[in-house]
Scaffold this motif. Structure first.
Motif, PDB file in Angstrom:
ATOM      1  N   GLY A  72       0.808  -1.214   0.000  1.00 36.86           N
ATOM      2  CA  GLY A  72       0.000   0.000   0.000  1.00 36.86           C
ATOM      3  C   GLY A  72       0.839   1.261   0.000  1.00 36.86           C
ATOM      4  O   GLY A  72       2.081   1.212   0.054  1.00 36.86           O
ATOM      5  N   PRO A  73       0.178   2.418  -0.035  1.00 40.41           N
ATOM      6  CA  PRO A  73       0.925   3.687  -0.024  1.00 40.41           C
ATOM      7  C   PRO A  73       1.625   3.957   1.302  1.00 40.41           C
ATOM      8  O   PRO A  73       2.432   4.876   1.381  1.00 40.41           O
ATOM      9  N   ASP A  74       1.302   3.169   2.350  1.00 39.72           N
ATOM     10  CA  ASP A  74       1.994   3.300   3.634  1.00 39.72           C
ATOM     11  C   ASP A  74       2.843   2.073   3.941  1.00 39.72           C
ATOM     12  O   ASP A  74       3.128   1.772   5.101  1.00 39.72           O
ATOM     13  N   ALA A  75       3.268   1.359   2.906  1.00 39.29           N
ATOM     14  CA  ALA A  75       3.999   0.104   3.090  1.00 39.29           C
ATOM     15  C   ALA A  75       5.279   0.272   3.871  1.00 39.29           C
ATOM     16  O   ALA A  75       5.723  -0.659   4.563  1.00 39.29           O
ATOM     17  N   ASP A  76       5.889   1.446   3.808  1.00 39.98           N
ATOM     18  CA  ASP A  76       7.169   1.672   4.480  1.00 39.98           C
ATOM     19  C   ASP A  76       7.055   2.655   5.636  1.00 39.98           C
ATOM     20  O   ASP A  76       8.056   3.213   6.085  1.00 39.98           O
ATOM     21  N   GLY A  77       5.835   2.864   6.124  1.00 39.36           N
ATOM     22  CA  GLY A  77       5.681   3.666   7.323  1.00 39.36           C
ATOM     23  C   GLY A  77       4.371   4.416   7.387  1.00 39.36           C
ATOM     24  O   GLY A  77       3.900   4.967   6.382  1.00 39.36           O
ATOM     25  N   CYS A  78       3.780   4.407   8.577  1.00 34.80           N
ATOM     26  CA  CYS A  78       2.615   5.232   8.880  1.00 34.80           C
ATOM     27  C   CYS A  78       3.126   6.425   9.677  1.00 34.80           C
ATOM     28  O   CYS A  78       3.290   6.343  10.900  1.00 34.80           O
ATOM     29  N   PHE A  79       3.418   7.514   8.982  1.00 33.91           N
ATOM     30  CA  PHE A  79       3.985   8.687   9.613  1.00 33.91           C
ATOM     31  C   PHE A  79       2.893   9.473  10.352  1.00 33.91           C
ATOM     32  O   PHE A  79       1.763   9.050  10.454  1.00 33.91           O
ATOM     33  N   SER A  80       3.264  10.645  10.840  1.00 30.36           N
ATOM     34  CA  SER A  80       2.400  11.405  11.737  1.00 30.36           C
ATOM     35  C   SER A  80       1.145  11.936  11.059  1.00 30.36           C
ATOM     36  O   SER A  80       1.076  12.090   9.839  1.00 30.36           O
ATOM     37  N   GLY A  81       0.141  12.261  11.918  1.00 34.54           N
ATOM     38  CA  GLY A  81      -1.102  12.814  11.436  1.00 34.54           C
ATOM     39  C   GLY A  81      -2.033  13.137  12.586  1.00 34.54           C
ATOM     40  O   GLY A  81      -1.608  13.246  13.741  1.00 34.54           O
ATOM     41  N   CYS A  82      -3.302  13.281  12.283  1.00 30.89           N
ATOM     42  CA  CYS A  82      -4.284  13.736  13.263  1.00 30.89           C
ATOM     43  C   CYS A  82      -5.505  12.826  13.227  1.00 30.89           C
ATOM     44  O   CYS A  82      -5.568  11.861  12.465  1.00 30.89           O
ATOM     45  N   MET A  83      -6.498  13.163  14.030  1.00 23.36           N
ATOM     46  CA  MET A  83      -7.742  12.410  14.089  1.00 23.36           C
ATOM     47  C   MET A  83      -8.901  13.409  14.092  1.00 23.36           C
ATOM     48  O   MET A  83      -8.852  14.402  14.829  1.00 23.36           O
ATOM     49  N   VAL A  84      -9.930  13.142  13.277  1.00 28.26           N
ATOM     50  CA  VAL A  84     -11.088  14.021  13.235  1.00 28.26           C
ATOM     51  C   VAL A  84     -12.359  13.191  13.370  1.00 28.26           C
ATOM     52  O   VAL A  84     -12.419  12.027  12.958  1.00 28.26           O
ATOM     53  N   ASP A  85     -13.371  13.802  13.959  1.00 25.69           N
ATOM     54  CA  ASP A  85     -14.688  13.183  14.078  1.00 25.69           C
ATOM     55  C   ASP A  85     -15.544  13.716  12.942  1.00 25.69           C
ATOM     56  O   ASP A  85     -15.965  14.870  12.953  1.00 25.69           O
ATOM     57  N   ASP A  86     -15.805  12.870  11.951  1.00 27.05           N
ATOM     58  CA  ASP A  86     -16.597  13.288  10.778  1.00 27.05           C
ATOM     59  C   ASP A  86     -18.032  12.794  10.849  1.00 27.05           C
ATOM     60  O   ASP A  86     -18.757  12.849   9.859  1.00 27.05           O
ATOM     61  N   GLY A  87     -18.441  12.295  12.027  1.00 26.24           N
ATOM     62  CA  GLY A  87     -19.798  11.804  12.189  1.00 26.24           C
ATOM     63  C   GLY A  87     -19.971  10.354  11.837  1.00 26.24           C
ATOM     64  O   GLY A  87     -21.090   9.827  11.899  1.00 26.24           O
ATOM     65  N   GLY A  88     -18.896   9.657  11.492  1.00 18.82           N
ATOM     66  CA  GLY A  88     -18.976   8.240  11.182  1.00 18.82           C
ATOM     67  C   GLY A  88     -19.069   7.402  12.444  1.00 18.82           C
ATOM     68  O   GLY A  88     -19.132   7.919  13.567  1.00 18.82           O
ATOM     69  N   ASP A  89     -19.050   6.077  12.272  1.00 23.59           N
ATOM     70  CA  ASP A  89     -19.126   5.178  13.428  1.00 23.59           C
ATOM     71  C   ASP A  89     -17.920   5.338  14.346  1.00 23.59           C
ATOM     72  O   ASP A  89     -18.001   5.072  15.541  1.00 23.59           O
ATOM     73  N   GLY A  90     -16.819   5.757  13.795  1.00 27.36           N
ATOM     74  CA  GLY A  90     -15.615   6.062  14.568  1.00 27.36           C
ATOM     75  C   GLY A  90     -14.879   7.186  13.888  1.00 27.36           C
ATOM     76  O   GLY A  90     -15.091   7.462  12.698  1.00 27.36           O
ATOM     77  N   PRO A  91     -14.021   7.898  14.614  1.00 26.70           N
ATOM     78  CA  PRO A  91     -13.258   8.991  13.995  1.00 26.70           C
ATOM     79  C   PRO A  91     -12.384   8.507  12.840  1.00 26.70           C
ATOM     80  O   PRO A  91     -12.183   7.304  12.642  1.00 26.70           O
ATOM     81  N   LEU A  92     -11.843   9.473  12.114  1.00 23.80           N
ATOM     82  CA  LEU A  92     -11.023   9.186  10.952  1.00 23.80           C
ATOM     83  C   LEU A  92      -9.605   9.711  11.191  1.00 23.80           C
ATOM     84  O   LEU A  92      -9.417  10.884  11.511  1.00 23.80           O
ATOM     85  N   ALA A  93      -8.631   8.828  11.066  1.00 26.81           N
ATOM     86  CA  ALA A  93      -7.228   9.234  11.145  1.00 26.81           C
ATOM     87  C   ALA A  93      -6.785   9.729   9.778  1.00 26.81           C
ATOM     88  O   ALA A  93      -7.085   9.121   8.751  1.00 26.81           O
ATOM     89  N   VAL A  94      -6.077  10.861   9.778  1.00 31.35           N
ATOM     90  CA  VAL A  94      -5.500  11.434   8.559  1.00 31.35           C
ATOM     91  C   VAL A  94      -3.996  11.463   8.787  1.00 31.35           C
ATOM     92  O   VAL A  94      -3.524  12.142   9.698  1.00 31.35           O
ATOM     93  N   TYR A  95      -3.247  10.723   7.986  1.00 32.01           N
ATOM     94  CA  TYR A  95      -1.829  10.533   8.275  1.00 32.01           C
ATOM     95  C   TYR A  95      -1.016  10.472   6.993  1.00 32.01           C
ATOM     96  O   TYR A  95      -1.576  10.405   5.883  1.00 32.01           O
ATOM     97  N   THR A  96       0.288  10.481   7.148  1.00 34.59           N
ATOM     98  CA  THR A  96       1.187  10.367   6.002  1.00 34.59           C
ATOM     99  C   THR A  96       1.588   8.908   5.810  1.00 34.59           C
ATOM    100  O   THR A  96       2.127   8.282   6.725  1.00 34.59           O
ATOM    101  N   GLY A  97       1.293   8.392   4.627  1.00 32.01           N
ATOM    102  CA  GLY A  97       1.795   7.081   4.246  1.00 32.01           C
ATOM    103  C   GLY A  97       3.093   7.234   3.480  1.00 32.01           C
ATOM    104  O   GLY A  97       3.255   8.184   2.702  1.00 32.01           O
ATOM    105  N   VAL A  98       4.017   6.315   3.709  1.00 29.71           N
ATOM    106  CA  VAL A  98       5.326   6.379   3.052  1.00 29.71           C
ATOM    107  C   VAL A  98       5.581   5.067   2.314  1.00 29.71           C
ATOM    108  O   VAL A  98       5.376   3.979   2.863  1.00 29.71           O
TER     109      VAL A  98
END
Length: 472
Positions: A72-98
């Motif tokens: 995947g686009p994060d095959a070599d690391g899940c770098f830093s990011g944030c978390m937002v509540d978009d009203g889904g069943d659970g929040p959504l993480a927004v992060y850098t894939g490497v």
């Protein structure tokens, strides 16, 4: 050198910890994720570690929440990011894939949906949602998204930079967090070392702190060719349209160990911040202790009347004070010293000093009875400077022992300090205006003493010391 593990600061169960990520207060729980390498005490392919608390005092370590996706686009690391509540069943993480490729490292913005009460983060089928930087100027990286929602939709800031032109924060807009439109450069710096405050060639971990009439843009200054340029700066100003109009700049924390802070707004409207407390000892020392890195205490941050960013431990952090070890009034003549406590290796020190008849005062921590090791925090009224002198903090050659400095003016002649000494971590808060985070690594087990001295003039001090409780 085997440094004592902090009690009151979050550390990884083992291995390497760096940036705090994905901070969110959700359904009565505070979640802190962090960059995590469980396999070594050195940085490598990042996962997201996870800790949770209901009161910001007692924490539970949970299993790894986000792992690289093979292919995947994060095959070599899940770098830093944030978390937002978009009203889904659970929040959504927004992060850098490497992902590593023949042309170099590809950094992109990815999403992961939280499931099972945020215990797992599942990568989104649309990843990556921003495939890379918008232009060729971004030579130093493209990472660490920060996302917030306004009436007109979602906004994303991404850190970047150019060795030629300096740090850059890019701005994107979206209606649904999946399809993003480039909105331009949000803010940029200069690469010159001759600037009044050097802001490097790469800005990591952009964060935006907002109030009714002012904003502060936080960036972590990075230069992989010169680690000495690393620092965290806050730009005072205001968001104007798709950009940021700067009116001032200052350090968010004056200590060299503080880096990559992240912020979130909790359920009662406070802006909370955690930072990474870096190690300042050799890789061999980190390997010997079996863990690397810690997170700061949770801090409440706010924008003051000048537009600057201020911070202090959250009110709940008082719950870390387990029991009182000392509560005394001390008066010292010029040139005198008082050794007040022998065993304070994990302690919260609250110190108030009347300096109306003195030019300076010194607080000695992590001191051994023979005087071979000691770390000295001094305040000089004439120089208007707070200095953490680490030159005699350890007998070991493995640690960095340069002094840490912060400008500080005491207008009423009364110095107010909170000094949290927790194993090898030290967090200092002065006058609710200045923060300084550092590391010290005494080699002697008896280096846990506290003393006060008056180098020039007489001082009167009230000192109270609590033993720290464990957060785990």
């Amino acid at each position: 050198m085997l440094a004592p593990r902090p009690r009151a600061h979050l550390t990884a169960p083992s291995g390497w910890l760096n940036d705090p990520n994905g901070l969110i207060h959700w359904r009565g729980e505070y979640h802190v994720f962090y960059q995590y390498n469980p396999f070594s005490t050195s940085w490598d392919v990042p996962h997201w570690g996870h800790a949770v608390s209901t009161d910001l005092v007692t924490w539970r370590q949970l299993p790894i929440a986000l792992r690289p996706t093979p292919g995947g686009p994060d095959a070599d690391g899940c770098f830093s990011g944030c978390m937002v509540d978009d009203g889904g069943d659970g929040p959504l993480a927004v992060y850098t894939g490497v992902r590593n490729s023949d042309g170099g490292e590809v950094q992109s913005t990815c999403l992961a949906r939280a499931t099972d009460g945020l215990r797992q983060l599942v990568p989104h089928r649309s990843n990556p949602v921003v495939a890379g930087p918008p232009d060729a100027e971004a030579t130093e990286g493209f990472r660490d998204p920060f996302v917030w929602r306004e009436d007109d939709g979602w906004h994303q800031l991404v850190g970047s930079g150019s060795r030629e032109t300096g740090g850059i924060v890019y701005h994107y807009r979206s209606a649904d967090l999946v399809d993003w439109e480039y909105a331009g450069v949000f803010h940029r710096g200069l690469a010159s070392l001759g600037d009044p405050m050097d802001t490097g060639v790469m800005w990591e971990c952009p964060q935006l702190v907002r109030s009714a009439d002012a904003d502060v843009l936080i960036v972590s200054v990075h230069d992989h060719l010169d680690i000495g340029r690393r620092k965290v700066v806050g730009f005072s100003g205001r968001r104007v349209g798709d950009g940021f109009k700067e009116s001032g700049i200052d350090l968010v924390d004056h200590g060299s160990a503080f880096y990559a802070p992240a912020v979130t707004v909790d359920g009662v409207g406070r802006t909370l911040m955690w930072g990474w407390i870096q190690e300042t000892q050799s890789p061999a020392g980190q390997a010997q202790q079996g863990w690397s890195g810690a997170l700061t205490l949770p801090r409440e941050v706010w924008i003051d009347e000048t537009g600057g960013l201020r911070s202090r431990p959250v009110a709940e952090a008082a719950g870390l004070r387990h029991r009182v070890l000392l509560d005394e009034h001390v008066e010292l003549g010029s040139g005198n010293r008082a050794d007040v406590l022998a065993n304070a290796g994990h302690a919260w020190i609250e110190l108030t000093v009347d300096l109306r008849h003195a030019d300076s005062v010194e607080l000695h921590v992590l001191s051994d009875p023979s005087g071979r090791e000691s770390t000295t925090l001094s305040y000089d009224r004439v120089a208007a400077e707070l200095v953490l002198d680490r030159s005699t903090s350890t007998l070991s050659p493995e640690a960095i022992t340069v002094a840490e400095r912060a400008p500080l003016t005491v207008h009423d002649g009364v110095l107010r300090l909170d000094v949290i000494v927790d194993g090898s971590t030290i967090e200092i808060f002065a006058q609710d205006r200045v923060a300084l985070t550092s590391r010290c690594y005494p080699a002697l087990p008896e280096s846990t003493g506290v003393a006060i001295s008056a180098p020039s003039g007489s001082v009167a001090a009230d000192i109270k010391i609590w033993e720290l409780r464990s957060v785990i």
